[in-house]
Design a protein around this motif. Structure first.
Motif, mmCIF file in Angstrom:
data_model
loop_
_atom_site.group_PDB
_atom_site.id
_atom_site.type_symbol
_atom_site.label_atom_id
_atom_site.label_comp_id
_atom_site.label_asym_id
_atom_site.label_seq_id
_atom_site.Cartn_x
_atom_site.Cartn_y
_atom_site.Cartn_z
ATOM 1 N N MET A 1 7.590 8.125 4.954
ATOM 2 C CA MET A 1 8.514 6.999 5.188
ATOM 3 C C MET A 1 7.730 5.688 5.232
ATOM 4 S SD MET A 1 11.250 6.525 8.276
ATOM 5 C CE MET A 1 12.361 5.130 8.296
ATOM 6 N N ILE A 2 8.215 4.694 4.499
ATOM 7 C CA ILE A 2 7.513 3.420 4.421
ATOM 8 C C ILE A 2 7.758 2.612 5.693
ATOM 9 C CG2 ILE A 2 7.386 1.228 3.183
ATOM 10 C CD1 ILE A 2 7.977 2.686 0.654
ATOM 11 N N PRO A 3 6.703 2.051 6.326
ATOM 12 C CA PRO A 3 6.870 1.263 7.552
ATOM 13 C C PRO A 3 7.529 -0.082 7.276
ATOM 14 C CG PRO A 3 4.605 1.166 6.788
ATOM 15 C CD PRO A 3 5.302 2.178 5.916
ATOM 16 N N GLU A 4 7.874 -0.772 8.349
ATOM 17 C CA GLU A 4 8.511 -2.075 8.217
ATOM 18 C C GLU A 4 7.537 -3.151 7.731
ATOM 19 O OE1 GLU A 4 11.793 -3.146 8.578
ATOM 20 O OE2 GLU A 4 12.024 -0.991 8.343
ATOM 21 N N THR A 5 6.251 -2.949 7.963
ATOM 22 C CA THR A 5 5.226 -3.890 7.537
ATOM 23 C C THR A 5 4.202 -3.165 6.675
ATOM 24 O OG1 THR A 5 5.474 -5.215 9.546
ATOM 25 C CG2 THR A 5 3.428 -5.489 8.304
ATOM 26 N N PHE A 6 3.934 -3.711 5.496
ATOM 27 C CA PHE A 6 2.974 -3.105 4.580
ATOM 28 C C PHE A 6 2.509 -4.147 3.563
ATOM 29 C CE2 PHE A 6 7.336 -2.191 3.296
ATOM 30 C CZ PHE A 6 7.386 -2.691 2.003
ATOM 31 N N PRO A 7 1.353 -3.939 2.955
ATOM 32 C CA PRO A 7 0.842 -4.924 1.996
ATOM 33 C C PRO A 7 1.562 -4.857 0.650
ATOM 34 C CG PRO A 7 -0.672 -3.086 2.179
ATOM 35 C CD PRO A 7 0.382 -2.863 3.223
ATOM 36 N N VAL A 8 1.746 -6.007 0.055
ATOM 37 C CA VAL A 8 2.389 -6.129 -1.258
ATOM 38 C C VAL A 8 1.449 -6.883 -2.194
ATOM 39 C CG1 VAL A 8 4.326 -7.113 -2.544
ATOM 40 C CG2 VAL A 8 4.711 -6.097 -0.280
ATOM 41 N N TYR A 9 1.295 -6.346 -3.387
ATOM 42 C CA TYR A 9 0.417 -6.982 -4.382
ATOM 43 C C TYR A 9 1.256 -7.469 -5.555
ATOM 44 C CZ TYR A 9 -3.236 -7.549 -7.919
ATOM 45 O OH TYR A 9 -4.056 -8.055 -8.892
ATOM 46 N N LEU A 10 1.140 -8.749 -5.875
ATOM 47 C CA LEU A 10 1.875 -9.348 -6.983
ATOM 48 C C LEU A 10 1.005 -9.340 -8.240
ATOM 49 C CD1 LEU A 10 3.439 -12.464 -5.156
ATOM 50 C CD2 LEU A 10 4.407 -10.165 -5.431
ATOM 51 N N VAL A 11 1.478 -8.683 -9.275
ATOM 52 C CA VAL A 11 0.737 -8.576 -10.533
ATOM 53 C C VAL A 11 1.213 -9.666 -11.488
ATOM 54 C CG1 VAL A 11 0.117 -7.058 -12.456
ATOM 55 C CG2 VAL A 11 0.574 -6.086 -10.190
ATOM 56 N N SER A 12 0.295 -10.344 -12.143
ATOM 57 C CA SER A 12 0.656 -11.393 -13.091
ATOM 58 C C SER A 12 0.966 -10.788 -14.460
ATOM 59 C CB SER A 12 -0.496 -12.390 -13.230
ATOM 60 O OG SER A 12 -1.603 -11.771 -13.884
ATOM 61 N N TRP A 13 1.592 -11.586 -15.314
ATOM 62 C CA TRP A 13 1.849 -11.139 -16.690
ATOM 63 C C TRP A 13 0.526 -10.847 -17.402
ATOM 64 C CZ3 TRP A 13 6.210 -9.412 -18.567
ATOM 65 C CH2 TRP A 13 7.422 -9.844 -18.029
ATOM 66 N N GLU A 14 -0.447 -11.731 -17.223
ATOM 67 C CA GLU A 14 -1.737 -11.548 -17.893
ATOM 68 C C GLU A 14 -2.400 -10.239 -17.475
ATOM 69 O OE1 GLU A 14 -5.957 -13.998 -18.572
ATOM 70 O OE2 GLU A 14 -4.480 -14.686 -17.101
ATOM 71 N N GLU A 15 -2.391 -9.951 -16.186
ATOM 72 C CA GLU A 15 -2.999 -8.708 -15.713
ATOM 73 C C GLU A 15 -2.234 -7.493 -16.223
ATOM 74 O OE1 GLU A 15 -4.281 -6.419 -11.561
ATOM 75 O OE2 GLU A 15 -3.253 -8.360 -11.476
ATOM 76 N N SER A 16 -0.916 -7.586 -16.264
ATOM 77 C CA SER A 16 -0.095 -6.469 -16.741
ATOM 78 C C SER A 16 -0.423 -6.111 -18.188
ATOM 79 C CB SER A 16 1.391 -6.818 -16.621
ATOM 80 O OG SER A 16 1.760 -7.088 -15.293
#
Length: 218
Positions: A1-16
């Protein structure tokens, strides 16, 4: 179960694009020549198109598998919603998705495709998490410490979901909301993207805007 607080990583178009091209290089190094590339919808659409470009193949189709919703909300199990409408018996298939998280999406997809009796099935993803029960044949980048990954083709959808998680009955400016997102999810979206997400929630009736500030309804 995913907790209420967790890290999020934003991927750019270039990296994708860079990661998708890396998958294609791994496929070439493996000397695997697919007869058909299958994108898993929705996350695999863009990576699969880039992989096809790098492999110089036009043989691309898709299946739609549902498991994850916006902002790390997970369904009970992965389901093939839109199956293939072409025969693949005896053909070599390359299945592309964006990420393996639990691995359930690829498990469901491969099990479905195996019933179609292809010659071989290979799988590739941009990011492979250690938490996944499924190990893809090709992955561009391993993820050893779990985090939710947001790809640019899902940014607006995910951002509206995360924004809804941090809104409170107390009106807040976009800058204050951005601070809340950073503190809770370690993410720092651009203010213009945050503004688009906030206005989306307002139009849906899931947020209230008063004098340039936003709050949860009710």
């Amino acid at each position: 179960m995913i907790p209420e607080t967790f890290p999020v990583y934003l991927v750019s178009w270039e990296e994708s694009v860079h990661l998708a091209k890396k998958i294609a290089r791994l496929v070439k190094e493996d000397r695997f020549t697919p007869d058909l590339v299958i994108a898993i919808g929705r996350g695999g659409y863009v990576p699969a198109r880039v992989v096809c470009d790098s492999l110089l193949t036009t043989q691309l189709t898709s299946v739609r598998v549902e498991h994850w919703g916006p902002a790390a909300r997970c369904g009970e199990r992965a389901l093939v919603r839109f199956p293939l409408f072409i025969p693949v018996a005896g053909r070599d298939l390359l299945v592309i998705d964006d990420v393996t998280d639990t691995g359930e999406t690829l498990v469901a997809t491969v099990e479905y495709l195996e019933r179609q009796e292809p010659a071989r099935i290979r799988t590739g993803v941009l990011h492979h998490k250690d938490t996944s029960r499924f190990h893809p044949d090709y992955f561009a980048e391993p993820v050893h410490e779990w985090r939710w990954i947001v790809y640019p083709w899902a940014l607006h959808e995910d951002l509206t979901g995360f924004l809804q998680r941090v809104l409170t009955p107390v009106p807040a400016s976009l800058t204050e909301i951005r601070v809340a997102l950073r503190e809770r999810f370690q993410m720092q979206p651009l203010l213009r993207d945050l503004s688009d997400a906030a206005e989306e929630l307002v139009s849906q009736g899931n947020a209230v805007k008063t004098g340039g500030r936003y709050r949860a309804p009710g």
